[in-house]
Design a protein around this motif. Structure first.
Motif, PDB file in Angstrom:
ATOM      1  N   GLU A 172     -33.996  62.577  -2.626  1.00  0.00           N
ATOM      2  CA  GLU A 172     -33.985  63.830  -3.367  1.00  0.00           C
ATOM      3  C   GLU A 172     -32.678  63.925  -4.157  1.00  0.00           C
ATOM      4  OE1 GLU A 172     -34.746  67.154  -0.793  1.00  0.00           O
ATOM      5  OE2 GLU A 172     -36.189  65.993   0.386  1.00  0.00           O
TER       6      GLU A 172
ATOM      7  N   LYS B  13     -37.917  64.034  -5.512  1.00  0.00           N
ATOM      8  CA  LYS B  13     -37.732  65.389  -6.025  1.00  0.00           C
ATOM      9  C   LYS B  13     -36.479  65.446  -6.884  1.00  0.00           C
ATOM     10  CE  LYS B  13     -39.820  67.982  -2.184  1.00  0.00           C
ATOM     11  NZ  LYS B  13     -39.556  69.013  -1.128  1.00  0.00           N
TER      12      LYS B  13
ATOM     13  N   LEU C  36     -26.330  64.001  -4.573  1.00  0.00           N
ATOM     14  CA  LEU C  36     -25.764  65.218  -5.157  1.00  0.00           C
ATOM     15  C   LEU C  36     -25.056  64.869  -6.461  1.00  0.00           C
ATOM     16  CD1 LEU C  36     -24.254  66.495  -1.807  1.00  0.00           C
ATOM     17  CD2 LEU C  36     -26.263  67.449  -2.934  1.00  0.00           C
TER      18      LEU C  36
ATOM     19  N   TYR D  32     -31.670  72.415   2.548  1.00  0.00           N
ATOM     20  CA  TYR D  32     -31.822  71.049   2.059  1.00  0.00           C
ATOM     21  C   TYR D  32     -31.294  69.974   2.994  1.00  0.00           C
ATOM     22  CZ  TYR D  32     -33.041  73.364  -2.282  1.00  0.00           C
ATOM     23  OH  TYR D  32     -33.663  74.151  -3.220  1.00  0.00           O
ATOM     24  N   PHE D  33     -30.443  70.331   3.928  1.00  0.00           N
ATOM     25  CA  PHE D  33     -29.868  69.317   4.815  1.00  0.00           C
ATOM     26  C   PHE D  33     -30.462  69.455   6.215  1.00  0.00           C
ATOM     27  CE2 PHE D  33     -27.019  68.880   1.367  1.00  0.00           C
ATOM     28  CZ  PHE D  33     -26.395  67.645   1.494  1.00  0.00           C
TER      29      PHE D  33
ATOM     30  N   ARG E 163     -33.846  60.432   5.240  1.00  0.00           N
ATOM     31  CA  ARG E 163     -33.761  61.163   3.978  1.00  0.00           C
ATOM     32  C   ARG E 163     -32.457  60.804   3.283  1.00  0.00           C
ATOM     33  NH1 ARG E 163     -33.235  66.768   4.381  1.00  0.00           N
ATOM     34  NH2 ARG E 163     -34.127  66.925   2.293  1.00  0.00           N
ATOM     35  N   ARG E 164     -32.534  60.520   2.006  1.00  0.00           N
ATOM     36  CA  ARG E 164     -31.327  60.298   1.196  1.00  0.00           C
ATOM     37  C   ARG E 164     -31.210  61.447   0.206  1.00  0.00           C
ATOM     38  NH1 ARG E 164     -29.352  54.565  -0.846  1.00  0.00           N
ATOM     39  NH2 ARG E 164     -28.751  54.674   1.364  1.00  0.00           N
ATOM     40  N   ILE E 165     -30.053  62.055   0.175  1.00  0.00           N
ATOM     41  CA  ILE E 165     -29.789  63.160  -0.738  1.00  0.00           C
ATOM     42  C   ILE E 165     -28.691  62.727  -1.701  1.00  0.00           C
ATOM     43  CG2 ILE E 165     -29.035  65.552  -0.941  1.00  0.00           C
ATOM     44  CD1 ILE E 165     -30.128  66.052   1.836  1.00  0.00           C
TER      45      ILE E 165
ATOM     46  N   ILE F 221     -30.167  66.386  -6.164  1.00  0.00           N
ATOM     47  CA  ILE F 221     -29.801  67.796  -6.310  1.00  0.00           C
ATOM     48  C   ILE F 221     -28.666  67.890  -7.326  1.00  0.00           C
ATOM     49  CG2 ILE F 221     -28.931  69.850  -5.156  1.00  0.00           C
ATOM     50  CD1 ILE F 221     -30.153  68.854  -2.574  1.00  0.00           C
TER      51      ILE F 221
ATOM     52  N   ASP G 252     -26.959  60.106   3.607  1.00  0.00           N
ATOM     53  CA  ASP G 252     -28.160  59.720   4.342  1.00  0.00           C
ATOM     54  C   ASP G 252     -28.264  60.527   5.627  1.00  0.00           C
ATOM     55  OD1 ASP G 252     -28.862  57.848   2.470  1.00  0.00           O
ATOM     56  OD2 ASP G 252     -28.057  56.139   3.584  1.00  0.00           O
TER      57      ASP G 252
END
Length: 310
Positions: free
Chosen positions: A246, A165, A121, A232-233, A117-119, A248, A284
């Protein structure tokens, strides 16, 4: 690793009250480890509903940079436990080995996640600091420009595929920043979240002479922001077969706290980080639970005259 400090006070709430609060939360907020892992999130639910869980006054712990009281049945229930420098591979309570140990043989084996998963921010754009309330603290003209420039940068970075998302805080400045991204990604799944609103996540160390919110804000905001982190994490679900991205869009304090928690750095360090408006922080989460940071507060896509922090 973070050692759990889920201790219930002698005059604490009944087990029935805790279980009722647990099941009153949306299922995507609490983690699958059960009620014992849910305790730090109870206060977040209480804060949002305006109720109190009662109890005795908690004792202060040495790693607090401010000696302030905590009135609740839990000691430090809304804040992560003490960091001792050792990586906790079960930080999200989704380590297959950890789950496997708690299962009966007749429940079957536990599958291992395979996707990453890559977030991403994104801090909101520059906003009107003189506004009296959230509605008046809207983006400035420069803030709207920053948002458009950052959305364009993200589109370049994700040229091969759009994000999965777009998630944003419900505060005005975050919603207005999100609008610039939605224009480029009209078909992407969108979600707004109150847990991502700005707040005081944790008493900073060293203490700041200029940032001094009321102590009760660390107690209530900290629980909410910690709940957002847990929401979320986490490593990917076992049924996720491909990598995901995603985005955020939220706030500086929230992002800085997320970074510390995800990297298992003492959360009191969050105020040592500076994030420009509309900067990008990329993290990541691997299937094995390892977390890495790819970018922290990247603002090179903005012209020098457009880089601001206040």
């Amino acid at each position: 690793m973070f050692r759990p400090l889920y201790r219930i006070g002698a005059a604490g709430a009944s087990a029935g009250a805790l279980v009722a609060a647990y099941y009153s939360l949306p299922r995507d907020i609490y983690r699958p480890e059960g009620l014992h892992g849910f305790l730090p999130v109870v206060q977040a639910a209480s804060a949002e509903s305006g109720t109190s869980t009662g109890g005795r006054r908690g004792k202060g712990l040495k790693d607090f940079s401010h000696d302030f009281p905590v009135d609740n049945v839990f000691e430090r229930e809304s804040l992560p436990a003490v960091y001792d420098g050792v990586w906790d591979n079960n930080w999200d309570r989704r380590d297959p080995e950890y789950i496997r140990q708690g299962r009966r043989k007749d429940e079957g084996d536990v599958q291992t996640p395979t996707a990453s998963r890559r977030i991403i921010l994104v801090r909101h754009g520059q906003y009107n600091l003189s506004g009296k309330g959230d509605a008046e603290k809207s983006l400035t003209e420069l803030g709207h420009t920053q948002a458009a420039e950052t959305a364009a940068r993200l589109q370049t970075l994700l040229a091969e595929s759009p994000p999965d998302k777009l998630i944003h805080s419900t505060m005005t400045r975050a919603r207005e920043t999100f609008t610039a991204f939605q224009k480029l990604y009209p078909d992407v799944d969108v979600k707004s979240c109150d847990l991502l609103r700005e707040g005081a996540p944790y008493p900073p160390d060293p203490p700041s002479k200029t940032y001094r919110p009321d102590y009760h804000q660390f107690h209530t905001d900290g629980a909410r922001i910690e709940a957002a982190f847990r929401k979320y994490f986490h490593r990917a679900d076992v049924d996720q077969t491909a990598g995901s991205v995603e985005v955020i869009i939220c706030h500086a304090n929230v992002i800085r706290y997320f970074v510390c928690r995800a990297l298992q750095i003492p959360p009191s360090a969050w105020l040592r980080i500076s994030l420009p408006h509309c900067s990008l922080t990329v993290m990541d989460i691997r299937p094995n639970g390892r977390v890495s940071i790819r970018n922290l507060g990247e603002s090179g896509h903005l012209p020098p005259a457009h880089v601001t922090t206040h």
